[in-house]
Design a protein around this motif. Sequence first.
Motif, mmCIF file in Angstrom:
data_model
loop_
_atom_site.group_PDB
_atom_site.id
_atom_site.type_symbol
_atom_site.label_atom_id
_atom_site.label_comp_id
_atom_site.label_asym_id
_atom_site.label_seq_id
_atom_site.Cartn_x
_atom_site.Cartn_y
_atom_site.Cartn_z
ATOM 1 N N VAL A 266 18.637 3.834 50.202
ATOM 2 C CA VAL A 266 17.489 3.478 51.050
ATOM 3 C C VAL A 266 16.218 3.750 50.257
ATOM 4 N N ILE A 267 15.387 2.712 50.115
ATOM 5 C CA ILE A 267 14.195 2.817 49.259
ATOM 6 C C ILE A 267 12.966 2.313 50.008
ATOM 7 N N GLY A 268 11.908 3.080 49.937
ATOM 8 C CA GLY A 268 10.599 2.665 50.429
ATOM 9 C C GLY A 268 9.563 2.910 49.345
ATOM 10 N N VAL B 133 11.288 -7.536 53.476
ATOM 11 C CA VAL B 133 10.794 -6.169 53.310
ATOM 12 C C VAL B 133 9.538 -6.038 54.157
ATOM 13 N N ASN B 134 9.626 -5.222 55.194
ATOM 14 C CA ASN B 134 8.501 -5.046 56.115
ATOM 15 C C ASN B 134 7.525 -4.005 55.581
ATOM 16 N N VAL C 74 2.102 0.365 51.932
ATOM 17 C CA VAL C 74 3.247 1.215 52.275
ATOM 18 C C VAL C 74 4.318 0.355 52.934
ATOM 19 N N THR C 75 5.517 0.351 52.366
ATOM 20 C CA THR C 75 6.614 -0.425 52.943
ATOM 21 C C THR C 75 7.434 0.427 53.886
ATOM 22 N N LYS C 76 8.199 -0.235 54.718
ATOM 23 C CA LYS C 76 9.255 0.448 55.454
ATOM 24 C C LYS C 76 10.433 0.652 54.487
ATOM 25 N N PRO C 77 11.378 1.510 54.834
ATOM 26 C CA PRO C 77 12.502 1.780 53.912
ATOM 27 C C PRO C 77 13.544 0.660 53.965
ATOM 28 N N ASP C 78 13.147 -0.532 53.550
ATOM 29 C CA ASP C 78 13.979 -1.725 53.734
ATOM 30 C C ASP C 78 14.724 -2.172 52.487
ATOM 31 N N MET C 79 14.466 -1.548 51.335
ATOM 32 C CA MET C 79 15.135 -1.973 50.104
ATOM 33 C C MET C 79 16.385 -1.148 49.882
ATOM 34 N N ARG C 80 17.387 -1.793 49.256
ATOM 35 C CA ARG C 80 18.698 -1.174 49.144
ATOM 36 C C ARG C 80 19.215 -1.049 47.712
ATOM 37 N N VAL D 91 7.869 5.957 44.545
ATOM 38 C CA VAL D 91 9.144 5.421 45.014
ATOM 39 C C VAL D 91 9.891 6.499 45.794
ATOM 40 N N ASN D 92 10.183 6.220 47.056
ATOM 41 C CA ASN D 92 10.927 7.146 47.899
ATOM 42 C C ASN D 92 12.388 6.706 47.957
#
Length: 511
Positions: free
Chosen positions: A35-37, A146-147, A184-190, A225-226
């Motif tokens: 899970v990446i934001g 990606v929101n 700032v993105t939501k944690p939508d990347m995988r 990168v979170n």
Amino acid sequence: MTEKLMTENSNCNNCNGHNDRNDYIETSTGKWEVVIGLEVHAQVISNSKLFSTAATEFGSSPNENVSFVDAALPGVLPVINSFCVDQAIKTGLGLNGHVNLVSRFDRKNYFYADLPQGYQISQYKYPIISGGYIDIEKDDGRIRRVNLERIHIEQDAGKSIHDQSPNKSFIDLNRSGIALMEIVTKPDMRSADETSVFLQKLRSILRYLGTCDGNMEEGSMRADVNVSIRRPGADYGTRAEVKNVNSFKFITAAINFEVERQISLLENGGVVDQETRLFDTSTGQTRVMRSKEDAQDYRYFPEPDLPPLVLSEERIETIRKTIPELPDAKTARLQHDFDLPHYDAALISADKETADFYERALNSKGTPTKDFAKMLANWMLGELFSCLNKSGKNISESNVSAENLAELINLIKTDVISGKIAKEVLELMWDSGKRASEIVEEKGLKQITSADEIEKVAKEVLTENESKVAEYKSGKDKLFGFFVGQSMKKMGGKANPQVLNEVLKKLLSET
């Protein structure tokens, strides 16, 4: 640790509605989901800083572009740069976000040697933009949305320099006070690959909008990168933040290292700590910088020297009208209007300079046909890009202008030169800077289209190779290419291929 990437149907919680499948990492203990934001810091293109009139030019001498406000001298007051606000609004609209009519600045308190005030003027609870999204295309054609959580405006800090002395650090405040948009993105990347694709798409859109130049090597676009991991369907895991990574390559490497580190920790009975980490480019590893702060650690409170930022619908609509055609829309138009393959249209549209070059060439000869558009795309993405790559130049530095490339394509389309000769002409254009028509005239490279002239040479070839003619007639059809090659050789490659083929077929059927 042996890892395998798996792709399968999934209905895990917190997954985006656009995404019907997820990528998992499988180890001996089962599957893990990454899970990446992101928190992307994009410097606003503006001649002056967010709260002062100091210049923003990159590459100036240390501390050359510093006003009393940037240096935080006692008694100075910030004054908002209206143009920077417009740039943030434009960015929000371009990223499908909602522009808030009222937003507010806060003080975010923390100490760095290169932060003169001891606090950063930022936006916290009331950002200028809420929401938004970017759709990215994966290698297999899947679309992931990606929101975005928000976009807020804040001032940049200065820069600490540690490599000029063995026992001293130096401070350059040129960057202090430059306007930043934090996206700032939501944690939508995988995955690391998805994250890289997202950032490249974001960079492309910002460059189209003209709100950030995206020059990561200059630090004008960088990302925190979170990264966390979890079992599919489980709640979010504890995240680690990798701070200020400024290249696609390093972001990919940092994510991959973090994923392996966190899986190894959890599978060996450890826990992932919430912390801020730095990526070491020399080792390809992340290391602890500090424990991760929460919002309360920054002691946010309203900035007393700035009133709320109040916008009008009229101002927003005026800016909306300046939004240019963005990459996805351009890709769709090139596909629809000229039947370009999706891959070619997307590759052209991904970079603003490339798209501008293509469209200048496309429209330099009047109303373009579909055939012309397709041939232009093939030559630009193939032969011209090859020249650029060999020379280490980008398309804005091309030795061949868009108009000159269009002229070369037109010479091919009108049978003045063959495609084979055109490759030679393009190389000469690149080296000399001359137009295609000049080179063709000087070198005598015009294509021979006279059937009589071509027939004369073709007869010579067939006479000189009677045994092969006999073999051809006995069923060895592939020898036809031999006759074409020999005829072309005698004519210096200038024969019109279509006419030559027709002449040879006629002669071979008669003999």
